[in-house]
Design a protein around this motif. Structure first.
Motif, PDB file in Angstrom:
ATOM      1  N   LYS A  33     -35.291 -47.516  73.031  1.00  0.00           N
ATOM      2  CA  LYS A  33     -34.597 -48.502  72.088  1.00  0.00           C
ATOM      3  C   LYS A  33     -32.813 -48.553  72.971  1.00  0.00           C
ATOM      4  O   LYS A  33     -32.180 -47.740  72.375  1.00  0.00           O
ATOM      5  CB  LYS A  33     -34.703 -49.395  71.259  1.00  0.00           C
ATOM      6  N   GLU A  38     -29.993 -54.849  73.490  1.00  0.00           N
ATOM      7  CA  GLU A  38     -30.725 -55.541  73.672  1.00  0.00           C
ATOM      8  C   GLU A  38     -31.544 -55.355  74.558  1.00  0.00           C
ATOM      9  O   GLU A  38     -32.082 -53.695  74.188  1.00  0.00           O
ATOM     10  CB  GLU A  38     -29.126 -54.931  74.859  1.00  0.00           C
ATOM     11  N   PRO A  39     -32.213 -56.057  75.348  1.00  0.00           N
ATOM     12  CA  PRO A  39     -33.761 -56.034  75.516  1.00  0.00           C
ATOM     13  C   PRO A  39     -33.404 -55.000  77.232  1.00  0.00           C
ATOM     14  O   PRO A  39     -32.698 -55.325  77.718  1.00  0.00           O
ATOM     15  CB  PRO A  39     -34.171 -56.853  76.150  1.00  0.00           C
ATOM     16  N   VAL A  41     -34.378 -55.146  81.315  1.00  0.00           N
ATOM     17  CA  VAL A  41     -34.191 -55.396  82.122  1.00  0.00           C
ATOM     18  C   VAL A  41     -34.820 -55.218  83.215  1.00  0.00           C
ATOM     19  O   VAL A  41     -33.472 -55.057  83.885  1.00  0.00           O
ATOM     20  CB  VAL A  41     -32.984 -57.615  82.090  1.00  0.00           C
ATOM     21  N   PRO A  69     -42.262 -55.738  81.689  1.00  0.00           N
ATOM     22  CA  PRO A  69     -40.627 -56.394  81.279  1.00  0.00           C
ATOM     23  C   PRO A  69     -41.158 -57.253  79.808  1.00  0.00           C
ATOM     24  O   PRO A  69     -41.816 -57.442  79.914  1.00  0.00           O
ATOM     25  CB  PRO A  69     -39.739 -56.896  82.616  1.00  0.00           C
ATOM     26  N   GLY A  70     -40.318 -56.903  78.541  1.00  0.00           N
ATOM     27  CA  GLY A  70     -40.498 -57.475  77.399  1.00  0.00           C
ATOM     28  C   GLY A  70     -41.517 -56.761  76.535  1.00  0.00           C
ATOM     29  O   GLY A  70     -41.674 -57.037  75.188  1.00  0.00           O
ATOM     30  N   GLU A  71     -41.759 -55.754  77.587  1.00  0.00           N
ATOM     31  CA  GLU A  71     -43.643 -55.555  76.581  1.00  0.00           C
ATOM     32  C   GLU A  71     -42.406 -53.825  75.008  1.00  0.00           C
ATOM     33  O   GLU A  71     -41.578 -53.897  74.995  1.00  0.00           O
ATOM     34  CB  GLU A  71     -43.892 -54.441  76.802  1.00  0.00           C
ATOM     35  N   ASP A  73     -40.847 -55.011  72.044  1.00  0.00           N
ATOM     36  CA  ASP A  73     -39.909 -55.472  71.808  1.00  0.00           C
ATOM     37  C   ASP A  73     -39.072 -55.533  73.028  1.00  0.00           C
ATOM     38  O   ASP A  73     -37.010 -54.908  71.783  1.00  0.00           O
ATOM     39  CB  ASP A  73     -39.892 -55.268  70.494  1.00  0.00           C
ATOM     40  N   GLY A  74     -38.861 -55.521  73.850  1.00  0.00           N
ATOM     41  CA  GLY A  74     -37.930 -54.397  75.472  1.00  0.00           C
ATOM     42  C   GLY A  74     -37.095 -53.250  75.331  1.00  0.00           C
ATOM     43  O   GLY A  74     -36.675 -53.173  75.224  1.00  0.00           O
TER      44      GLY A  74
END
Length: 254
Positions: A33, A38-39, A41, A69-71, A73-74
């Motif tokens: 994380k 920020e996630p 991308v 992408p996005g899984e 919670d980023g």
């Protein structure tokens, strides 16, 4: 030290290790994380450069994302397989722990499926840890492209070396005829649903003959493996224009 200190001059995104799971006896899944929130991308199939500090020395290696992408919670999920004598892969498997900090740069790489319009069939061919970008592709495309089908040809020494085996089985079960997996095992394939031996043009022909028409091939593994597969595909009349490969020659400015 098992954490990057503030004095280490490494640029990139500072990330915390939030989860580590044993995948096989010689590989782990690592969830990162960004400390800023920020996630990540990226496109499915791309890789990241990971900087870790081992005994006071900052070293870096590249690892492909294994999530869509996005899984998570980023977050960014990596799969790391131990290499014989490998400094970083050994560290990641044996010494990295939840709460440690690493610095991540990227994404990079061009092993990304061409954007599709309408029904299409992709064949992914992977050897060993080369399955990691394929997991990201499968998770992404099966969820976002209901008319896309995927066939994965996955080569390993034996069943115990198969990374993400449970996850692959779950993807097969949940996607019915849209996702197929063909295991090619050099050893101990007897009594298990797999092709026995090293992948060659005959095994590849037999698998492909049972599949729908293929729109694109994506190949990831050792340079020797990828060269061999591209040669087999050429023997089978597949044009080079629909074959995608990746080597991790990472630019300094990723």
């Amino acid at each position: 030290m098992e954490k990057l200190g503030t004095s280490v001059p490494v640029s990139g995104r500072r990330c915390k290790v939030v989860c580590i799971k044993r995948n096989t006896a010689d590989s782990v899944e690592i969830l990162l994380k960004d400390e800023s929130g920020e996630p990540f991308v990226f496109k499915p199939g791309q890789f990241f450069m990971v900087n870790v500090e081992i005994d006071g020395q900052v070293v870096r290696r590249t690892y492909s994302a294994t999530n869509a992408p996005g899984e998570f919670d980023g977050a960014l999920r990596l799969g790391v397989k131990r290499r014989p004598g490998g400094l970083v892969s050994g560290y990641m498997n044996d010494r990295l722990k939840v709460g440690d900090e690493v610095v991540v740069k990227g994404p990079g790489g061009k092993l990304v499926p061409t954007e599709g319009r309408g029904p299409r069939h992709l064949v992914l061919i992977a050897g060993g840890s080369g399955v990691t970008p394929m997991i990201s592709m499968a998770r992404t495309l099966l969820a976002s492209e209901p008319d896309t089908s995927i066939s994965l040809i996955y080569c390993n020494r034996c069943l115990d070396d198969v990374m993400f085996l449970q996850e692959l089985n779950e993807l097969v079960d949940s996607n019915h005829d849209r996702f197929r997996v063909f295991h090619v095992l050099k050893e101990n394939a007897e009594g298990w649903s797999a092709c026995a031996g090293r992948l060659n043009v005959d095994i590849l022909r037999d698998i492909l003959n049972g599949l729908p028409a293929v729109d694109e091939y994506l190949v990831c593994g050792t340079p020797e493996m990828m060269t061999g597969v591209c040669g087999y595909l050429a023997e089978l009349g597949v044009p080079a224009s629909v074959i995608r490969t990746e080597t991790f020659n990472v630019p300094e400015d990723i």
